[in-house]
Design an enzyme around this catalytic site. Sequence first.
Site, short mmCIF file in Angstrom:
data_model
loop_
_atom_site.label_atom_id
_atom_site.label_comp_id
_atom_site.label_asym_id
_atom_site.label_seq_id
_atom_site.Cartn_x
_atom_site.Cartn_y
_atom_site.Cartn_z
N MET A 13 0.87 -1.15 0.00
CA MET A 13 0.00 0.00 0.00
C MET A 13 0.91 1.20 0.00
O MET A 13 1.52 1.50 1.02
CB MET A 13 -0.89 -0.05 1.23
CG MET A 13 -1.74 -1.29 1.19
SD MET A 13 -2.77 -1.46 2.60
CE MET A 13 -1.55 -1.55 3.85
N GLY A 14 1.08 1.85 -1.14
CA GLY A 14 1.94 3.02 -1.24
C GLY A 14 1.64 3.94 -0.09
O GLY A 14 2.47 4.14 0.78
N THR A 15 0.50 4.42 -0.04
CA THR A 15 -0.13 5.01 1.14
C THR A 15 0.30 6.33 1.70
O THR A 15 1.46 6.73 1.68
CB THR A 15 -0.03 4.03 2.33
OG1 THR A 15 -0.50 2.78 1.92
CG2 THR A 15 -0.84 4.50 3.49
N THR A 16 -0.75 7.00 2.21
CA THR A 16 -0.54 8.10 3.15
C THR A 16 -1.48 7.82 4.31
O THR A 16 -2.68 7.70 4.11
CB THR A 16 -0.95 9.44 2.51
OG1 THR A 16 -0.28 9.56 1.27
CG2 THR A 16 -0.62 10.60 3.41
#
Lengths: 235, 273
Positions: A13-16
């Site tokens: 999950m690349g994610t922020t």
Amino acid sequence: MDLNMDLNAPHSMGTTIIGVTYNGGVVLGADSRTSTGMYVANRASDKITQLTDNVYVCRSGSAADSQLVSDYVRYFLHQHTIQLGQPATVKVAANLIRLLSYNNKNMLETGLIVGGWDKYEGGKIYGIPLGGTLIEQPFAIGGSGSSYLYGFFDQAWKEGMTKDEAEQLVVKAVSLAIARDGASGGVVRTVVINSEGVTRNFYPGDKLQLWHEELEPQNSLLDILSSPSPEPMNI
Amino acid sequence: MSKSVIEVPPKGGFSFDLCKRNELLAKKGVNPPSFRKTGTTIVGLIFQDGVILGADTRATEGPIVCDKNCEKIHYMAPNIYCCGAGTAADTEAVTDMVSSQLQLHRYHTGRESRVVTALTLLKRHLFNYQGYVSAALVLGGVDVTGPHLHTIYPHGSTDTLPFATMGSGSLAAMAVFESKYKEGLTRNEGIELVTEAICSGIFNDLGSGSNVDVCVITKGGKEYLRNHLQPNPRTYTSTKGYSFPKKTEVLLTKIIPLKEKVEIIEGGDAMEE
């Protein structure tokens, strides 16, 4: 051939992910993009997972690892709640996550932010990054998109915000990260936890505020093509 | 060369005896056959009354199509089916295993299986093997809590979606879904969309091909439409047929019924230990 290899890559999950305390509780926020290499495997995933009625966790890193860790901790917390006879505290939940993350640090790749409300300490945010450190913070950011938010939070976060201020801050922050980080995208999900309970909110990607050089969301490519463009598109 | 070689029966475990030979052969260019993979396009979508799953039917071994009409939609429970992409052996084995576990669970609980049960069993197994069991699955079914559709990746992560695609043809199929999917599709609309998505995979992805399999699962029951569409028929078949020259001449035909050779004793004593 290359595409095939990419699709078999472990899901990350690349994610922020963000967790913020305010006067009376916490607000957790996340984007919704799960990628396998360069392909977006799920554009509407839910990275804020429930552990108990009053404690939620934001997941980042390997999708499989973070899902399994939160599953195990949910199970342990359920047992703990039954044995204790009252709702588990946020500190206990964070500690259980930390134990799994630290003791299996060689095999896991997941950064988590635990947030919740309990009657002893009120709203609390605990960050548990890659190695398995447990750190209690007034606000925490994680994931690949968080790199772009350190300066923003240094300037924008203040003590004693109201619930709406805190939520607006979280949405603005995730939206800024989505604008700059390729591995974050989709919609913005927030979860507000306080003494009254839990509220889930959803902000579709095309309804977010536009930042520097961002174009209006278009319904169809034909609209862009038919209107005269001032300059050629840069790839 | 040792003269006194004692033949010790293998105690078990992996025998590394042939590894050196394999190495030498590989150097000469003789490689072991690659795993049989299902290149695959598999899809699933949720429609008004339940779930529709779809799959192509090509199984490949490297560049060769080893099965032109294989079945990729596996039975898990009367109300749950699972499409599998990745190594064919892995998808078959893992879906069979979980299907048996679900049946035992049904006997224990006396209830219809739930999709989340199958999901948890599959994801735990795949996570425990850390991605080495190369099975990417689209799991769909209808249970008491409603219709469910999940994707499961080889490393053990899962997603819950209204429409999903997996396999090498997933990008082609997802393009079709993203442009045409809407909520509340009827049964026929859903089957048409699934067929279109699989065809997109069949014609644009080298790892997918042959026919389209569809499975419709609703609260009332399921409908497995095997080879629902066959867009790749064999167009040229020789009318003359094939005749092979007879190489061996038949000189003599003699039939000896076995009864003459074997003595049959009527009755006799029953076998005793």
